[in-house]
Scaffold this motif. Structure first.
Motif, PDB file in Angstrom:
ATOM      1  N   LEU A  16      -4.666   7.547  10.107  1.00 36.32           N
ATOM      2  CA  LEU A  16      -4.542   7.568   8.655  1.00 36.32           C
ATOM      3  C   LEU A  16      -3.220   8.175   8.220  1.00 36.32           C
ATOM      4  O   LEU A  16      -2.617   7.724   7.236  1.00 36.32           O
ATOM      5  CB  LEU A  16      -5.716   8.350   8.050  1.00 36.32           C
ATOM      6  N   TYR A  17      -2.749   9.201   8.942  1.00 35.82           N
ATOM      7  CA  TYR A  17      -1.445   9.766   8.601  1.00 35.82           C
ATOM      8  C   TYR A  17      -0.323   8.804   8.961  1.00 35.82           C
ATOM      9  O   TYR A  17       0.739   8.810   8.333  1.00 35.82           O
ATOM     10  CB  TYR A  17      -1.256  11.134   9.253  1.00 35.82           C
ATOM     11  N   GLY A  18      -0.541   7.971   9.975  1.00 33.59           N
ATOM     12  CA  GLY A  18       0.416   6.908  10.247  1.00 33.59           C
ATOM     13  C   GLY A  18       0.513   5.955   9.067  1.00 33.59           C
ATOM     14  O   GLY A  18       1.617   5.567   8.649  1.00 33.59           O
ATOM     15  N   ARG A  19      -0.623   5.595   8.494  1.00 37.85           N
ATOM     16  CA  ARG A  19      -0.626   4.741   7.308  1.00 37.85           C
ATOM     17  C   ARG A  19      -0.011   5.457   6.119  1.00 37.85           C
ATOM     18  O   ARG A  19       0.667   4.837   5.295  1.00 37.85           O
ATOM     19  CB  ARG A  19      -2.048   4.315   6.969  1.00 37.85           C
ATOM     20  N   ALA A  20      -0.253   6.773   6.022  1.00 43.69           N
ATOM     21  CA  ALA A  20       0.296   7.538   4.900  1.00 43.69           C
ATOM     22  C   ALA A  20       1.816   7.536   4.908  1.00 43.69           C
ATOM     23  O   ALA A  20       2.455   7.657   3.856  1.00 43.69           O
ATOM     24  CB  ALA A  20      -0.226   8.975   4.939  1.00 43.69           C
ATOM     25  N   ALA A  21       2.413   7.408   6.107  1.00 44.20           N
ATOM     26  CA  ALA A  21       3.877   7.422   6.215  1.00 44.20           C
ATOM     27  C   ALA A  21       4.512   6.073   5.890  1.00 44.20           C
ATOM     28  O   ALA A  21       5.720   5.993   5.634  1.00 44.20           O
ATOM     29  CB  ALA A  21       4.290   7.846   7.621  1.00 44.20           C
ATOM     30  N   LEU A  22       3.723   4.997   5.876  1.00 40.84           N
ATOM     31  CA  LEU A  22       4.289   3.658   5.653  1.00 40.84           C
ATOM     32  C   LEU A  22       5.037   3.522   4.330  1.00 40.84           C
ATOM     33  O   LEU A  22       6.100   2.883   4.291  1.00 40.84           O
ATOM     34  CB  LEU A  22       3.170   2.609   5.735  1.00 40.84           C
ATOM     35  N   PRO A  23       4.537   4.102   3.207  1.00 38.80           N
ATOM     36  CA  PRO A  23       5.270   3.933   1.950  1.00 38.80           C
ATOM     37  C   PRO A  23       6.668   4.560   1.955  1.00 38.80           C
ATOM     38  O   PRO A  23       7.467   4.271   1.057  1.00 38.80           O
ATOM     39  CB  PRO A  23       4.367   4.645   0.922  1.00 38.80           C
ATOM     40  N   MET A  24       6.968   5.414   2.942  1.00 48.24           N
ATOM     41  CA  MET A  24       8.298   6.008   3.021  1.00 48.24           C
ATOM     42  C   MET A  24       9.329   5.008   3.546  1.00 48.24           C
ATOM     43  O   MET A  24      10.531   5.230   3.433  1.00 48.24           O
ATOM     44  CB  MET A  24       8.254   7.251   3.914  1.00 48.24           C
ATOM     45  N   ILE A  25       8.856   3.905   4.124  1.00 51.57           N
ATOM     46  CA  ILE A  25       9.748   2.861   4.597  1.00 51.57           C
ATOM     47  C   ILE A  25      10.186   2.016   3.403  1.00 51.57           C
ATOM     48  O   ILE A  25       9.355   1.609   2.588  1.00 51.57           O
ATOM     49  CB  ILE A  25       9.040   1.965   5.636  1.00 51.57           C
ATOM     50  N   PRO A  26      11.491   1.770   3.216  1.00 51.81           N
ATOM     51  CA  PRO A  26      11.965   1.002   2.054  1.00 51.81           C
ATOM     52  C   PRO A  26      11.232  -0.327   1.895  1.00 51.81           C
ATOM     53  O   PRO A  26      11.053  -1.072   2.860  1.00 51.81           O
ATOM     54  CB  PRO A  26      13.445   0.794   2.361  1.00 51.81           C
ATOM     55  N   PHE A  27      10.773  -0.577   0.673  1.00 48.54           N
ATOM     56  CA  PHE A  27      10.112  -1.821   0.254  1.00 48.54           C
ATOM     57  C   PHE A  27       8.719  -2.012   0.872  1.00 48.54           C
ATOM     58  O   PHE A  27       8.076  -3.032   0.629  1.00 48.54           O
ATOM     59  CB  PHE A  27      10.979  -3.054   0.579  1.00 48.54           C
ATOM     60  N   ALA A  28       8.241  -1.045   1.658  1.00 49.20           N
ATOM     61  CA  ALA A  28       6.937  -1.217   2.303  1.00 49.20           C
ATOM     62  C   ALA A  28       5.806  -1.258   1.287  1.00 49.20           C
ATOM     63  O   ALA A  28       4.773  -1.886   1.529  1.00 49.20           O
ATOM     64  CB  ALA A  28       6.690  -0.104   3.317  1.00 49.20           C
ATOM     65  N   SER A  29       5.996  -0.574   0.126  1.00 51.60           N
ATOM     66  CA  SER A  29       4.927  -0.543  -0.866  1.00 51.60           C
ATOM     67  C   SER A  29       4.624  -1.922  -1.444  1.00 51.60           C
ATOM     68  O   SER A  29       3.605  -2.111  -2.114  1.00 51.60           O
ATOM     69  CB  SER A  29       5.272   0.426  -1.996  1.00 51.60           C
ATOM     70  N   ARG A  30       5.504  -2.892  -1.193  1.00 52.85           N
ATOM     71  CA  ARG A  30       5.244  -4.253  -1.669  1.00 52.85           C
ATOM     72  C   ARG A  30       4.189  -4.954  -0.819  1.00 52.85           C
ATOM     73  O   ARG A  30       3.644  -5.979  -1.217  1.00 52.85           O
ATOM     74  CB  ARG A  30       6.535  -5.069  -1.648  1.00 52.85           C
ATOM     75  N   LEU A  31       3.910  -4.404   0.347  1.00 54.39           N
ATOM     76  CA  LEU A  31       2.909  -5.006   1.216  1.00 54.39           C
ATOM     77  C   LEU A  31       1.516  -4.695   0.680  1.00 54.39           C
ATOM     78  O   LEU A  31       1.252  -3.576   0.232  1.00 54.39           O
ATOM     79  CB  LEU A  31       3.055  -4.480   2.642  1.00 54.39           C
ATOM     80  N   PRO A  32       0.582  -5.639   0.723  1.00 52.19           N
ATOM     81  CA  PRO A  32      -0.730  -5.441   0.087  1.00 52.19           C
ATOM     82  C   PRO A  32      -1.589  -4.363   0.728  1.00 52.19           C
ATOM     83  O   PRO A  32      -2.508  -3.850   0.087  1.00 52.19           O
ATOM     84  CB  PRO A  32      -1.387  -6.820   0.215  1.00 52.19           C
ATOM     85  N   PHE A  33      -1.318  -4.009   1.980  1.00 47.23           N
ATOM     86  CA  PHE A  33      -2.145  -3.012   2.657  1.00 47.23           C
ATOM     87  C   PHE A  33      -1.531  -1.611   2.606  1.00 47.23           C
ATOM     88  O   PHE A  33      -2.054  -0.685   3.225  1.00 47.23           O
ATOM     89  CB  PHE A  33      -2.373  -3.417   4.122  1.00 47.23           C
ATOM     90  N   VAL A  34      -0.421  -1.445   1.871  1.00 44.53           N
ATOM     91  CA  VAL A  34       0.263  -0.159   1.781  1.00 44.53           C
ATOM     92  C   VAL A  34       0.094   0.408   0.380  1.00 44.53           C
ATOM     93  O   VAL A  34       0.285  -0.299  -0.622  1.00 44.53           O
ATOM     94  CB  VAL A  34       1.765  -0.306   2.125  1.00 44.53           C
ATOM     95  N   ALA A  35      -0.270   1.705   0.286  1.00 45.78           N
ATOM     96  CA  ALA A  35      -0.437   2.357  -1.012  1.00 45.78           C
ATOM     97  C   ALA A  35       0.863   2.316  -1.799  1.00 45.78           C
ATOM     98  O   ALA A  35       1.947   2.410  -1.243  1.00 45.78           O
ATOM     99  CB  ALA A  35      -0.886   3.802  -0.808  1.00 45.78           C
ATOM    100  N   GLY A  36       0.726   2.183  -3.119  1.00 46.61           N
ATOM    101  CA  GLY A  36       1.892   2.189  -3.980  1.00 46.61           C
ATOM    102  C   GLY A  36       2.115   0.902  -4.736  1.00 46.61           C
ATOM    103  O   GLY A  36       3.052   0.800  -5.530  1.00 46.61           O
ATOM    104  N   SER A  37       1.260  -0.099  -4.520  1.00 42.33           N
ATOM    105  CA  SER A  37       1.470  -1.399  -5.152  1.00 42.33           C
ATOM    106  C   SER A  37       0.615  -1.589  -6.410  1.00 42.33           C
ATOM    107  O   SER A  37       0.681  -2.634  -7.047  1.00 42.33           O
ATOM    108  CB  SER A  37       1.158  -2.520  -4.153  1.00 42.33           C
ATOM    109  N   THR A  38      -0.192  -0.574  -6.763  1.00 45.33           N
ATOM    110  CA  THR A  38      -1.032  -0.667  -7.959  1.00 45.33           C
ATOM    111  C   THR A  38      -0.685   0.482  -8.905  1.00 45.33           C
ATOM    112  O   THR A  38       0.132   1.347  -8.592  1.00 45.33           O
ATOM    113  CB  THR A  38      -2.523  -0.599  -7.582  1.00 45.33           C
ATOM    114  N   THR A  39      -1.332   0.510 -10.069  1.00 49.87           N
ATOM    115  CA  THR A  39      -1.035   1.537 -11.073  1.00 49.87           C
ATOM    116  C   THR A  39      -2.227   2.421 -11.410  1.00 49.87           C
ATOM    117  O   THR A  39      -2.068   3.418 -12.103  1.00 49.87           O
ATOM    118  CB  THR A  39      -0.525   0.891 -12.366  1.00 49.87           C
ATOM    119  N   GLU A  40      -3.416   2.080 -10.926  1.00 52.20           N
ATOM    120  CA  GLU A  40      -4.616   2.836 -11.267  1.00 52.20           C
ATOM    121  C   GLU A  40      -5.384   3.241 -10.015  1.00 52.20           C
ATOM    122  O   GLU A  40      -5.309   2.575  -8.978  1.00 52.20           O
ATOM    123  CB  GLU A  40      -5.537   2.009 -12.176  1.00 52.20           C
TER     124      GLU A  40
END
Length: 299
Positions: A16-40
């Motif tokens: 889970l901490y591996g997944r938590a680090a994914l949004p730190m990769i540039p543009f990774a939040s655009r991927l549907p399985f990575v946190a950061g692509s929604t607003t609520e």
């Protein structure tokens, strides 16, 4: 409508901490399985219907926190048990921002009755919608432990996300945690020596392997001069210090203040009111840095 997702077991923390680090990769939040692509915050409840406490983990938890009563679970143990579910919720692709960087501001636990270590528990976790804050936004993560249909333990953790604050959210309302004054300068206090490896040891039993707790180098990557003690360790250790004052049913809420940089010497004290409420506080040994303030209220 709330979506319930049932898991067969509590997930492992490391992936889970591996997944938590994914949004730190540039543009990774655009991927549907990575946190950061929604607003609520998603209206999702995670449920593990049958959980049995690991006796070895529980013994290690007692050792590092100081709880002595072997006939019941330490009041803070439910948080350690459920924390990987918190991470599973906050690292999902439907979560609005990365879990890395969130700040745990407050924690409130209600123990409805003592929990025996061998009771079979169901664990439920969900989060409330985002709320405005002067410096960002906050949200609550709720945890419930049940034995059968009986809710025996509940917890509400307030998390803070910096950025996009609303000045109108400021409030001057008194904090109920301060209802029982705790003047550490006027009390007989206890000092604790916290070793350099405290964060790593607690991570192994508490499930929170956030890099800010593990090593000076990993903590510096997130803006800390050194690694810091877990906030929930400070709450657990404080409650262990007043374990003989805790009734069978009670609520305990804490406000996390300045982080404890490891290694450290800290000072603890408590005060009991006539109505049975117990206030407690933790600060650095020089009396200059407040770390935690809490209140126990009998149910």
């Amino acid at each position: 409508m709330t979506t319930t997702r049932e898991l067969q077991s509590i997930p492992k923390a490391a992936p889970l901490y591996g997944r938590a680090a994914l949004p730190m990769i540039p543009f990774a939040s655009r991927l549907p399985f990575v946190a950061g692509s929604t607003t609520e915050i998603p209206d999702v409840e995670l449920v593990v219907p049958e959980v049995r406490v690991d006796p070895k983990n529980l013994a290690a938890y007692r050792e590092i926190t100081g709880f002595l009563n072997a006939g019941r679970l330490p009041v803070t143990y439910g948080f350690a048990l459920a924390f990987p579910l918190h991470m599973a919720l906050m690292t999902g692709g439907d979560f609005p921002f990365p879990a890395v960087g969130l700040v745990h501001l407050r924690n409130r636990i209600v123990q409805h009755r003592p929990i025996a270590p061998d009771e079979v528990l169901s664990v439920r976790v969900h989060a409330d919608p985002l709320q405005p804050h002067p410096k960002g936004r906050t949200f609550l993560v709720h945890t419930e432990l049940r034995v059968g249909d009986e809710a025996v333990w509940t917890c509400a953790s307030t998390f803070f996300k910096r950025g996009g604050g609303a000045a109108s959210a400021a409030t001057a309302a008194p904090d109920p945690i301060d209802a029982v004054p705790v003047d550490l300068d006027a009390l007989t206090t206890t000092q604790w020596e916290l070793p350099d490896d405290l964060g790593r040891r607690f991570a192994r039993v508490g499930g929170d392997i956030n890099p800010i707790h593990l090593h000076p180098l990993t903590a510096k990557a997130f803006g800390f001069p050194r690694h810091i003690a877990h906030g929930m360790w400070t709450k657990a250790r404080s409650l262990a210090a007043i374990e003989d004052l805790l009734p069978d049913a009670f609520a305990v809420e804490v406000r996390f203040q300045k982080p404890v940089l490891l290694p450290a010497t800290v000072e603890f004290g408590s005060a009991t009111a006539d109505d049975g409420r117990v206030g407690f506080a933790l600060r650095d040994a020089r009396g200059q840095v407040p770390h935690l303030r809490g209140l126990v209220s009998p149910a």
